[in-house]
Design an enzyme around this catalytic site. Structure first.
Site, PDB file in Angstrom:
ATOM      1  N   LYS A  80       0.869  -1.180   0.000  1.00  0.00           N
ATOM      2  CA  LYS A  80       0.000   0.000   0.000  1.00  0.00           C
ATOM      3  C   LYS A  80       0.904   1.227   0.000  1.00  0.00           C
ATOM      4  O   LYS A  80       2.061   1.146   0.409  1.00  0.00           O
ATOM      5  CB  LYS A  80      -0.859  -0.015   1.280  1.00  0.00           C
ATOM      6  CG  LYS A  80      -2.099   0.800   1.223  1.00  0.00           C
ATOM      7  CD  LYS A  80      -3.313   0.010   0.765  1.00  0.00           C
ATOM      8  CE  LYS A  80      -4.541   0.889   0.724  1.00  0.00           C
ATOM      9  NZ  LYS A  80      -5.748   0.170   0.361  1.00  0.00           N
ATOM     10  N   VAL A 181     -23.168   5.845   2.497  1.00  0.00           N
ATOM     11  CA  VAL A 181     -23.723   5.425   1.204  1.00  0.00           C
ATOM     12  C   VAL A 181     -22.920   6.085   0.080  1.00  0.00           C
ATOM     13  O   VAL A 181     -23.456   6.751  -0.795  1.00  0.00           O
ATOM     14  CB  VAL A 181     -25.247   5.700   1.094  1.00  0.00           C
ATOM     15  CG1 VAL A 181     -26.014   4.740   1.987  1.00  0.00           C
ATOM     16  CG2 VAL A 181     -25.588   7.143   1.465  1.00  0.00           C
ATOM     17  N   GLY A 182     -21.603   5.888   0.134  1.00  0.00           N
ATOM     18  CA  GLY A 182     -20.707   6.346  -0.927  1.00  0.00           C
ATOM     19  C   GLY A 182     -20.644   5.290  -2.015  1.00  0.00           C
ATOM     20  O   GLY A 182     -21.644   4.623  -2.308  1.00  0.00           O
ATOM     21  N   VAL A 184     -19.258   2.223  -2.283  1.00  0.00           N
ATOM     22  CA  VAL A 184     -19.613   0.848  -1.913  1.00  0.00           C
ATOM     23  C   VAL A 184     -21.013   0.795  -1.306  1.00  0.00           C
ATOM     24  O   VAL A 184     -21.842  -0.047  -1.684  1.00  0.00           O
ATOM     25  CB  VAL A 184     -18.571   0.269  -0.924  1.00  0.00           C
ATOM     26  CG1 VAL A 184     -19.001  -1.105  -0.432  1.00  0.00           C
ATOM     27  CG2 VAL A 184     -17.194   0.206  -1.582  1.00  0.00           C
TER      28      VAL A 184
HETATM   29  P1  NAD Z   1     -16.568   6.706  -0.372  1.00  0.00           P
HETATM   30  O1  NAD Z   1     -15.719   7.852   0.074  1.00  0.00           O
HETATM   31  O2  NAD Z   1     -17.142   6.709  -1.752  1.00  0.00           O
HETATM   32  O3  NAD Z   1     -17.798   6.499   0.624  1.00  0.00           O
HETATM   33  C1  NAD Z   1     -17.715   6.689   1.998  1.00  0.00           C
HETATM   34  C2  NAD Z   1     -19.017   7.349   2.432  1.00  0.00           C
HETATM   35  O4  NAD Z   1     -19.018   7.432   3.849  1.00  0.00           O
HETATM   36  C3  NAD Z   1     -19.189   8.764   1.892  1.00  0.00           C
HETATM   37  O5  NAD Z   1     -20.472   8.905   1.305  1.00  0.00           O
HETATM   38  C4  NAD Z   1     -19.032   9.637   3.135  1.00  0.00           C
HETATM   39  O6  NAD Z   1     -19.807  10.815   3.070  1.00  0.00           O
HETATM   40  C5  NAD Z   1     -19.539   8.707   4.202  1.00  0.00           C
HETATM   41  N1  NAD Z   1     -19.074   9.065   5.548  1.00  0.00           N
HETATM   42  C6  NAD Z   1     -17.911   9.628   5.916  1.00  0.00           C
HETATM   43  N2  NAD Z   1     -17.887   9.835   7.237  1.00  0.00           N
HETATM   44  C7  NAD Z   1     -19.065   9.394   7.707  1.00  0.00           C
HETATM   45  C8  NAD Z   1     -19.653   9.319   8.987  1.00  0.00           C
HETATM   46  N3  NAD Z   1     -19.019   9.782  10.076  1.00  0.00           N
HETATM   47  N4  NAD Z   1     -20.880   8.776   9.131  1.00  0.00           N
HETATM   48  C9  NAD Z   1     -21.543   8.318   8.044  1.00  0.00           C
HETATM   49  N5  NAD Z   1     -21.045   8.359   6.795  1.00  0.00           N
HETATM   50  C10 NAD Z   1     -19.832   8.895   6.634  1.00  0.00           C
HETATM   51  O7  NAD Z   1     -15.663   5.403  -0.135  1.00  0.00           O
HETATM   52  P2  NAD Z   1     -15.936   3.929  -0.673  1.00  0.00           P
HETATM   53  O8  NAD Z   1     -15.065   3.683  -1.849  1.00  0.00           O
HETATM   54  O9  NAD Z   1     -17.399   3.668  -0.741  1.00  0.00           O
HETATM   55  O10 NAD Z   1     -15.299   3.090   0.541  1.00  0.00           O
HETATM   56  C11 NAD Z   1     -16.000   2.924   1.758  1.00  0.00           C
HETATM   57  C12 NAD Z   1     -15.198   2.014   2.675  1.00  0.00           C
HETATM   58  O11 NAD Z   1     -14.970   0.765   2.013  1.00  0.00           O
HETATM   59  C13 NAD Z   1     -13.798   2.571   3.016  1.00  0.00           C
HETATM   60  O12 NAD Z   1     -13.466   2.166   4.320  1.00  0.00           O
HETATM   61  C14 NAD Z   1     -12.885   1.854   2.026  1.00  0.00           C
HETATM   62  O13 NAD Z   1     -11.568   1.746   2.517  1.00  0.00           O
HETATM   63  C15 NAD Z   1     -13.569   0.497   1.958  1.00  0.00           C
HETATM   64  N6  NAD Z   1     -13.292  -0.249   0.716  1.00  0.00           N
HETATM   65  C16 NAD Z   1     -13.650   0.262  -0.483  1.00  0.00           C
HETATM   66  C17 NAD Z   1     -13.401  -0.484  -1.632  1.00  0.00           C
HETATM   67  C18 NAD Z   1     -13.823   0.027  -2.994  1.00  0.00           C
HETATM   68  O14 NAD Z   1     -13.810  -0.762  -3.960  1.00  0.00           O
HETATM   69  N7  NAD Z   1     -14.221   1.274  -3.122  1.00  0.00           N
HETATM   70  C19 NAD Z   1     -12.783  -1.732  -1.570  1.00  0.00           C
HETATM   71  C20 NAD Z   1     -12.444  -2.245  -0.300  1.00  0.00           C
HETATM   72  C21 NAD Z   1     -12.708  -1.491   0.824  1.00  0.00           C
END
Ligand code: NAD
Length: 357
Positions: A80, A181-182, A184
């Site tokens: 990473k 609800v980002g 994922v």
């Molecule tokens: P993202 O930034 O698109 O979504 C995260 C969401 O969480 C955002 O909508 C944000 O507004 C919200 N958020 C932030 N702080 C918050 C809080 N205090 N309370 C409620 N909501 C809050 O990120 P993502 O790509 O959807 O990833 C989400 C998680 O999944 C992360 O931990 C990431 O490391 C993990 N992950 C993602 C992937 C991928 O393919 N994108 C793969 C493995 C793991």
């Protein structure tokens, strides 16, 4: 503290500290293990308060990638990288070119990709100076955005968790509280809604919440209220370390199964969840879908061919079966699932060491 004694060092093969004065780049690339293949894991850009925070983060994430890739049975090692800086203020073309040159100097030992704060456009710049980039959008083998595939893997993991925790054969009527609800979380809500699950959602962005509510009829709660929601399953899809002594007291669910990385504030919290009778889906097992998708792109580039969604779906189904096996062993041995998963990952890494010896 010396690097070798760092609590998160855990036998990393290489830790590469990068500075580039003209561009202001400060980065750390951590290669935890290459025994299963080149170390593959995303690059995170974050305004760390100090280099100690950045080091801790990159070491924990890098080890997590070794374990994630081993449990998903991919021919990839774990690594990473982090760039110290604010992704809304400090991004320049020159900065990513300098980062790309640093990745290139590792000669393919480490393959980078997107993570928090990094977009596909940033990775396009990195790719202009090094081939060691995955998750691209503009090559014939491109696998595109991994988030929908991560969400599909999490959805299958929620099914496995509901079955193991409370014997549900499907998710119709099962109540799931989704934090974030980002990328994922939104796709996960789509999957859950399609099979009749009842959703309670939260996020810090009102517009994201409204969009998901319109599609799924989800109930919205304030960010801090999500821990108090009475539901069958809590699905963290936002931040790390949200399972801690404070939140554990409040949870009113039977299981925790979501996509966020590093959900347990400490490993002891995993033991506490187990003692409380809450089934916890080890995060790096349930969220392995994204890296599986990336692995399909790399396989196509290395062996010739195309990104193969059928191969990806087969791997996701195997991951679901692995999660069920982890739960079965956890129950049989009265050991928390995260410890069973860690042991499985370590065994797979040691087995490959032995094969190579
Ligand atoms: P993202 O930034 O698109 O979504 C995260 C969401 O969480 C955002 O909508 C944000 O507004 C919200 N958020 C932030 N702080 C918050 C809080 N205090 N309370 C409620 N909501 C809050 O990120 P993502 O790509 O959807 O990833 C989400 C998680 O999944 C992360 O931990 C990431 O490391 C993990 N992950 C993602 C992937 C991928 O393919 N994108 C793969 C493995 C793991």
């Amino acid at each position: 503290m010396s690097i070798f004694e760092h609590p998160s060092y855990d036998g990393h093969e290489q830790v590469y500290f990068v500075t580039d004065e003209p561009t202001g780049l400060k980065a750390i690339i951590a290669v935890h293990s290459t025994v299963r293949g080149p170390a593959c894991g995303g690059c995170r850009m974050w305004p760390y308060a100090n280099s100690e925070d950045a080091l801790r983060d990159v070491l924990r994430l890098s080890k997590g990638m070794s374990y994630k890739n081993a449990v998903a049975d991919l021919e990839l090692g774990g690594g990473k990288s982090v760039i110290i800086g604010d992704s809304r203020k400090h991004k320049t073309k020159e900065l990513f070119e300098a980062f790309g040159r640093a990745v290139d100097r590792l000669n393919g030992t480490y393959i980078t990709a997107e993570d928090v704060g990094i977009s596909t456009d940033d990775m396009k710049i990195v790719h202009s100076v090094t081939p060691h980039v995955a998750g691209l959008t503009d090559i014939p083998e491109a696998s595109g955005d991994p988030s929908p595939i991560t969400a599909r893997g999490v959805f299958l993991g929620v099914e496995a968790t509901a079955k193991s925790s409370f014997g549900a054969d499907n998710l119709n009527g099962v109540r799931v509280a989704v934090q974030g609800v980002g990328h994922v979380g939104e796709y996960l809500c789509d999957y859950l809604h399609a099979v009749g699950a009842e959703l309670v959602i939260t996020d810090i962005h009102e517009d994201s919440l409204k969009a998901v509510q319109e599609k799924t009829g989800a109930k919205i709660v304030a960010p801090d209220e999500i821990y108090d929601v009475e539901a069958d399953i809590f699905a963290p899809c936002a931040l790390g370390a949200i399972l801690n002594d404070e939140t554990l007291k409040r949870l009113k669910v039977k299981a925790v199964a979501g996509g966020a990385n590093n959900q347990l504030a400490t490993p002891e919290i995993g033991q506490k969840l187990h003692d409380m009778g809450l089934l916890y889906a080890p995060d790096y097992v349930i969220n392995g879908g994204g890296i599986i998708n990336v692995a399909s792109e790399l396989k196509a580039r290395w062996q010739g061919g195309k990104h193969d969604p059928e191969w990806v779906e087969g791997k996701l189904q195997k991951l679901k079966a692995t999660l069920t096996e982890i739960y079965d062993r956890s129950k049989g041995d009265d050991t928390p699932p995260h410890e069973v998963a860690d042991e499985l990952a370590r065994l797979r890494l040691v087995a490959r060491h032995v094969e190579m010896a």
